[in-house]
Design a protein around this motif. Structure first.
Motif, PDB file in Angstrom:
ATOM      1  N   HIS A 125      59.641  28.666  33.857  1.00 37.09           N
ATOM      2  CA  HIS A 125      61.118  28.774  33.893  1.00 37.09           C
ATOM      3  C   HIS A 125      61.663  29.103  35.587  1.00 37.09           C
ATOM      4  O   HIS A 125      60.688  29.338  36.382  1.00 37.09           O
ATOM      5  CB  HIS A 125      61.709  29.890  32.983  1.00 37.09           C
ATOM      6  CG  HIS A 125      61.025  31.350  33.519  1.00 37.09           C
ATOM      7  ND1 HIS A 125      59.924  31.849  32.927  1.00 37.09           N
ATOM      8  CD2 HIS A 125      61.668  32.279  34.116  1.00 37.09           C
ATOM      9  CE1 HIS A 125      59.625  33.181  33.429  1.00 37.09           C
ATOM     10  NE2 HIS A 125      60.793  33.412  34.297  1.00 37.09           N
ATOM     11  N   PHE A 126      62.656  29.099  35.687  1.00 39.63           N
ATOM     12  CA  PHE A 126      63.291  29.553  37.142  1.00 39.63           C
ATOM     13  C   PHE A 126      63.810  30.689  37.054  1.00 39.63           C
ATOM     14  O   PHE A 126      64.438  31.228  35.869  1.00 39.63           O
ATOM     15  CB  PHE A 126      64.328  28.251  37.588  1.00 39.63           C
ATOM     16  CG  PHE A 126      63.661  27.074  37.915  1.00 39.63           C
ATOM     17  CD1 PHE A 126      63.602  26.638  39.413  1.00 39.63           C
ATOM     18  CD2 PHE A 126      63.215  26.251  36.999  1.00 39.63           C
ATOM     19  CE1 PHE A 126      63.046  25.426  39.817  1.00 39.63           C
ATOM     20  CE2 PHE A 126      62.638  25.099  37.554  1.00 39.63           C
ATOM     21  CZ  PHE A 126      62.547  24.582  38.796  1.00 39.63           C
ATOM     22  N   VAL A 127      63.920  31.484  38.197  1.00 37.29           N
ATOM     23  CA  VAL A 127      64.540  32.692  38.204  1.00 37.29           C
ATOM     24  C   VAL A 127      65.535  32.804  39.303  1.00 37.29           C
ATOM     25  O   VAL A 127      65.181  32.379  40.544  1.00 37.29           O
ATOM     26  CB  VAL A 127      63.500  33.884  38.509  1.00 37.29           C
ATOM     27  CG1 VAL A 127      64.383  35.106  38.498  1.00 37.29           C
ATOM     28  CG2 VAL A 127      62.294  33.905  37.402  1.00 37.29           C
ATOM     29  N   ARG A 145      67.044  34.331  33.948  1.00 26.93           N
ATOM     30  CA  ARG A 145      66.089  33.180  33.723  1.00 26.93           C
ATOM     31  C   ARG A 145      66.716  31.805  33.408  1.00 26.93           C
ATOM     32  O   ARG A 145      67.795  31.852  32.764  1.00 26.93           O
ATOM     33  CB  ARG A 145      65.067  33.670  32.574  1.00 26.93           C
ATOM     34  CG  ARG A 145      64.185  34.909  33.401  1.00 26.93           C
ATOM     35  CD  ARG A 145      63.290  35.384  32.397  1.00 26.93           C
ATOM     36  NE  ARG A 145      63.897  35.623  31.133  1.00 26.93           N
ATOM     37  CZ  ARG A 145      63.169  35.572  29.717  1.00 26.93           C
ATOM     38  NH1 ARG A 145      62.058  35.364  29.763  1.00 26.93           N
ATOM     39  NH2 ARG A 145      63.770  35.565  28.518  1.00 26.93           N
ATOM     40  N   VAL A 146      66.376  30.742  33.849  1.00 25.88           N
ATOM     41  CA  VAL A 146      66.849  29.385  33.713  1.00 25.88           C
ATOM     42  C   VAL A 146      65.456  28.721  33.004  1.00 25.88           C
ATOM     43  O   VAL A 146      64.665  28.690  33.418  1.00 25.88           O
ATOM     44  CB  VAL A 146      67.501  28.881  34.870  1.00 25.88           C
ATOM     45  CG1 VAL A 146      68.184  27.525  34.340  1.00 25.88           C
ATOM     46  CG2 VAL A 146      68.681  29.816  35.364  1.00 25.88           C
ATOM     47  N   VAL A 180      65.919  30.102  28.186  1.00 24.45           N
ATOM     48  CA  VAL A 180      64.452  30.514  28.215  1.00 24.45           C
ATOM     49  C   VAL A 180      64.130  31.213  26.925  1.00 24.45           C
ATOM     50  O   VAL A 180      64.542  32.338  26.774  1.00 24.45           O
ATOM     51  CB  VAL A 180      64.414  31.314  29.574  1.00 24.45           C
ATOM     52  CG1 VAL A 180      62.862  31.840  29.528  1.00 24.45           C
ATOM     53  CG2 VAL A 180      64.653  30.776  30.859  1.00 24.45           C
ATOM     54  N   PRO A 181      63.004  30.664  26.280  1.00 27.10           N
ATOM     55  CA  PRO A 181      62.683  31.455  25.128  1.00 27.10           C
ATOM     56  C   PRO A 181      62.060  33.045  25.376  1.00 27.10           C
ATOM     57  O   PRO A 181      61.338  33.050  26.406  1.00 27.10           O
ATOM     58  CB  PRO A 181      61.517  30.541  24.488  1.00 27.10           C
ATOM     59  CG  PRO A 181      61.479  29.545  25.441  1.00 27.10           C
ATOM     60  CD  PRO A 181      62.289  29.626  26.697  1.00 27.10           C
ATOM     61  N   VAL A 188      66.479  31.374  44.298  1.00 29.24           N
ATOM     62  CA  VAL A 188      65.660  30.460  43.286  1.00 29.24           C
ATOM     63  C   VAL A 188      64.361  30.391  43.298  1.00 29.24           C
ATOM     64  O   VAL A 188      63.812  29.558  44.438  1.00 29.24           O
ATOM     65  CB  VAL A 188      66.299  28.999  43.063  1.00 29.24           C
ATOM     66  CG1 VAL A 188      65.910  28.310  41.952  1.00 29.24           C
ATOM     67  CG2 VAL A 188      68.155  29.299  43.129  1.00 29.24           C
ATOM     68  N   VAL A 189      63.643  30.806  42.350  1.00 27.85           N
ATOM     69  CA  VAL A 189      62.118  30.840  42.239  1.00 27.85           C
ATOM     70  C   VAL A 189      61.735  29.990  40.982  1.00 27.85           C
ATOM     71  O   VAL A 189      62.322  30.353  40.088  1.00 27.85           O
ATOM     72  CB  VAL A 189      61.519  32.384  42.291  1.00 27.85           C
ATOM     73  CG1 VAL A 189      60.024  32.257  42.096  1.00 27.85           C
ATOM     74  CG2 VAL A 189      61.991  32.820  43.744  1.00 27.85           C
TER      75      VAL A 189
END
Length: 184
Positions: free
Chosen positions: A20-22, A98-99, A11-12, A35-36
């Motif tokens: 992004h995903f959290v 963060r993904v 994730v930049p 997972v959000v």
């Protein structure tokens, strides 16, 4: 090593691509992993409150035991892809992780496959998931997310199909090996 700064898994830090995903992992390791999907936008305000339904979608709640079974294969697959793009590798930590949005979609496909299956089928799901190309995982996510992509939609439509497709189709390595030996 990284071509631009990032946190978590690809994730930049800048705001070029805020979606992004959290993945939230508790410090005790006994609470459900969530997972959000965070779209990185603010929704319209109603009565002074931001519309959280527009900005964030809870995609999965996964039992911590099941998470521990897939966390390492996910990390390995993600870091292999990040390395190929000259990004720093990531690792799972307690708290928020963060993904990257595309990796997050792929992760959801695996989590959706294992969230309701028998635990003994999780290795088969991992094998089947790793056998898919990223584009195939993205397609599966897109098909499921439209009508059954929220955390509580686990036994409907494409989510159900993903579970059966990934857990029933592949066999764990030991079963594959014994089947091969039986044929000889």
């Amino acid at each position: 090593m990284a071509s631009r700064p990032q946190g978590g898994f690809g994730v930049p830090d800048d705001q070029i691509d805020p979606q992004h995903f959290v993945v939230t992992i508790s410090a005790t390791g006994r609470e459900v992993v969530t997972v959000v999907e965070d779209y990185g936008i603010s929704g319209p305000k109603y009565d002074g409150q931001e519309n959280a339904n527009v900005d964030r979608v809870l995609r999965s709640r996964i039992d911590p035991r099941r998470w521990r079974l897939v966390a390492s294969p996910l990390r390995s697959a993600f870091n292999e892809r990040l390395k190929s793009r000259k990004y720093k590798p990531g690792r799972w930590q307690t708290g928020e992780n963060r993904v990257h949005r595309l990796l997050g979609r792929e992760m959801c496909v695996l989590l959706w496959a294992i969230e309701q299956c028998d635990e003994d089928k999780i290795p088969a799901a991992i094998i089947a998931w790793t056998g898919l190309r990223p584009e195939e995982r993205w397609w599966l996510f897109a098909m499921a997310a439209h009508n059954s992509g929220k955390a509580d939609d686990h036994d409907r439509g494409w989510r159900k199909a993903i579970r059966f497709g990934l857990t029933e189709g592949a066999t764990p390595p030991d079963a594959q090996r014994s089947t091969l030996l039986d044929r000889l």
